[in-house]
Scaffold this motif. Structure first.
Motif, short mmCIF file in Angstrom:
data_model
loop_
_atom_site.label_atom_id
_atom_site.label_comp_id
_atom_site.label_asym_id
_atom_site.label_seq_id
_atom_site.Cartn_x
_atom_site.Cartn_y
_atom_site.Cartn_z
N GLN A 1 3.53 -45.16 6.89
CA GLN A 1 2.74 -43.78 7.64
C GLN A 1 3.23 -42.77 6.72
N GLY A 2 4.70 -42.65 6.12
CA GLY A 2 5.03 -41.32 5.30
C GLY A 2 4.35 -41.31 4.11
N ILE A 3 4.29 -42.42 3.58
CA ILE A 3 3.24 -42.41 2.31
C ILE A 3 1.67 -41.81 2.59
N TRP A 4 1.14 -42.32 3.96
CA TRP A 4 0.03 -41.66 4.24
C TRP A 4 -0.14 -40.05 4.41
N VAL A 5 1.08 -39.73 5.08
CA VAL A 5 1.10 -38.16 5.17
C VAL A 5 1.19 -37.63 3.94
N GLY A 6 2.21 -38.13 3.18
CA GLY A 6 2.04 -37.50 1.76
C GLY A 6 0.71 -37.70 1.15
N ALA A 7 -0.13 -38.50 1.36
CA ALA A 7 -1.41 -38.61 0.83
C ALA A 7 -2.25 -37.48 1.09
N LEU A 8 -2.10 -37.25 2.53
CA LEU A 8 -2.87 -36.15 3.41
C LEU A 8 -2.44 -34.93 2.75
N VAL A 9 -1.21 -34.61 2.34
CA VAL A 9 -0.86 -33.40 1.61
C VAL A 9 -1.54 -33.21 0.41
N PHE B 1 10.51 -42.51 7.72
CA PHE B 1 9.13 -41.83 7.41
C PHE B 1 9.22 -40.46 6.54
N ARG B 2 10.24 -39.67 6.71
CA ARG B 2 10.43 -38.48 5.93
C ARG B 2 10.52 -38.82 4.28
N GLN B 3 11.33 -39.95 4.07
CA GLN B 3 11.38 -40.27 2.82
C GLN B 3 10.34 -40.81 2.02
N GLY B 4 9.37 -41.45 2.69
CA GLY B 4 7.99 -41.96 2.36
C GLY B 4 7.34 -40.77 2.02
N VAL B 5 7.34 -39.56 2.70
CA VAL B 5 6.35 -38.57 2.92
C VAL B 5 6.88 -37.92 1.33
N LEU B 6 8.25 -37.83 1.15
CA LEU B 6 8.80 -37.22 -0.17
C LEU B 6 8.43 -37.98 -1.49
N VAL B 7 8.61 -39.08 -1.06
CA VAL B 7 8.14 -40.17 -2.35
C VAL B 7 6.63 -40.05 -2.82
N ASN B 8 5.93 -40.04 -1.78
CA ASN B 8 4.34 -39.65 -2.13
C ASN B 8 4.10 -38.24 -2.73
N VAL B 9 4.54 -37.10 -1.88
CA VAL B 9 4.10 -35.90 -2.33
C VAL B 9 4.73 -35.46 -3.80
N LEU B 10 6.03 -35.95 -4.22
CA LEU B 10 6.55 -35.94 -5.29
C LEU B 10 6.01 -36.65 -6.57
N ALA C 1 1.10 -28.33 -17.58
CA ALA C 1 2.03 -29.26 -18.12
C ALA C 1 3.35 -29.05 -17.54
N ALA C 2 4.01 -28.15 -17.54
CA ALA C 2 5.42 -27.70 -16.88
C ALA C 2 5.28 -27.93 -15.58
N ALA C 3 4.38 -27.53 -14.68
CA ALA C 3 4.37 -27.94 -13.14
C ALA C 3 4.21 -29.42 -13.00
N LEU C 4 3.44 -30.20 -13.85
CA LEU C 4 3.48 -31.75 -13.52
C LEU C 4 5.09 -32.21 -13.88
N GLY C 5 5.52 -31.90 -14.95
CA GLY C 5 6.85 -32.23 -15.19
C GLY C 5 7.76 -31.99 -14.35
N VAL C 6 8.00 -30.66 -13.55
CA VAL C 6 8.80 -30.45 -12.74
C VAL C 6 8.58 -31.05 -11.39
N VAL C 7 7.39 -31.53 -10.99
CA VAL C 7 7.12 -32.51 -9.93
C VAL C 7 7.38 -33.89 -10.29
N LYS C 8 7.32 -34.36 -11.57
CA LYS C 8 7.45 -35.57 -12.01
C LYS C 8 9.04 -35.89 -12.07
N TRP C 9 9.89 -35.12 -12.48
CA TRP C 9 11.36 -35.35 -12.64
C TRP C 9 11.84 -35.26 -11.22
N LEU C 10 11.35 -34.37 -10.14
CA LEU C 10 12.02 -34.31 -9.08
C LEU C 10 11.72 -35.58 -8.33
N GLY C 11 10.53 -36.20 -8.37
CA GLY C 11 10.38 -37.61 -7.85
C GLY C 11 11.04 -38.70 -8.64
#
Length: 214
Positions: free
Chosen positions: A45-53, A113-122, A70-80
């Motif tokens: 469900q957390g992954i799903w909410v991340g997908a909705l984002v 649930f929160r961790q699932g959201v973060l994993v997918n959003v990041l 590319a810079a924005a992609l890199g930041v999001v990638k390394w945060l994940g």
């Protein structure tokens, strides 16, 4: 709005794509192994909410903006990557107490649930997936583009929730059966190593790969 044939094709294509195990599925399986079916479903469900984002971002055009930087992609990638590594190390060096192995309380499941959201959003690959996948089924003559992107994105994400929930139930059921059959401190430690190892493997895979593959 997209017609019935377009919706049907999106559902079938999404079903095929989501049934193939990927990073989200491996994360859900890790949670199911670690905490049982409840934790697996909470992570799905957390992954799903991340997908909705990401669907909301794609609808608003933010995915295109992200893809162009590319810079924005890199930041999001390394945060994940950092978040997955942190989850892995937390499990590997955590304690073997029952509370961490079987997540049944509302507080435990809310954290999963929160961790699932973060994993997918990041995960920037999810943003790029929607950016590459949805426009193939958008037809300007069928109505407002943003409404088509939103409806198709919601359709694809619901299909993903369905298939992810299947993986969550299967992994949680198998883990529960093994736990009842082989309950011991060694087994709990093995669960912890398996889930921690999956998180670290996902982090390593995310760090090693570029954005060309989903």
């Amino acid at each position: 709005m997209p017609d019935t044939s377009t919706f049907t094709f999106v559902v079938l294509a999404s079903l095929v794509l989501t049934l193939i195990p990927g990073p989200a599925v491996l994360y859900i399986v890790a949670r199911g192994v670690e905490g049982g079916r409840a934790a697996g479903l909470a992570s799905a469900q957390g992954i799903w909410v991340g997908a909705l984002v990401h669907v909301a971002f794609a609808t608003a055009g933010l995915s295109a903006l992200l893809a162009s930087s590319a810079a924005a992609l890199g930041v999001v990638k390394w945060l994940g990557v950092a978040y997955l590594v942190w989850l892995g190390l937390s499990r590997l060096f955590g304690k073997d107490d029952t509370a961490t192995v079987t997540a049944t309380s509302r507080r435990d499941l809310a954290a999963v649930f929160r961790q699932g959201v973060l994993v997918n959003v990041l995960n920037p690959k999810v943003a790029l997936f929607f950016l590459a996948f949805l426009p193939q089924f958008v037809h300007p003559e069928a109505g407002p583009v943003w409404l088509q992107v939103l409806s198709l994105g919601l359709t694809a994400s619901v299909v993903g929730l369905f298939t992810d929930s299947i993986y969550a139930m299967l992994s949680g059921t198998v883990a529960g059966w093994l736990k009842r059959r082989y309950e011991s401190a060694r087994f709990r430690r093995g669960q912890r190593y398996v889930s921690g190892g999956i998180y670290l493997a996902l982090g390593a895979a995310a760090a090693a790969t570029g954005f060309g593959k989903h």
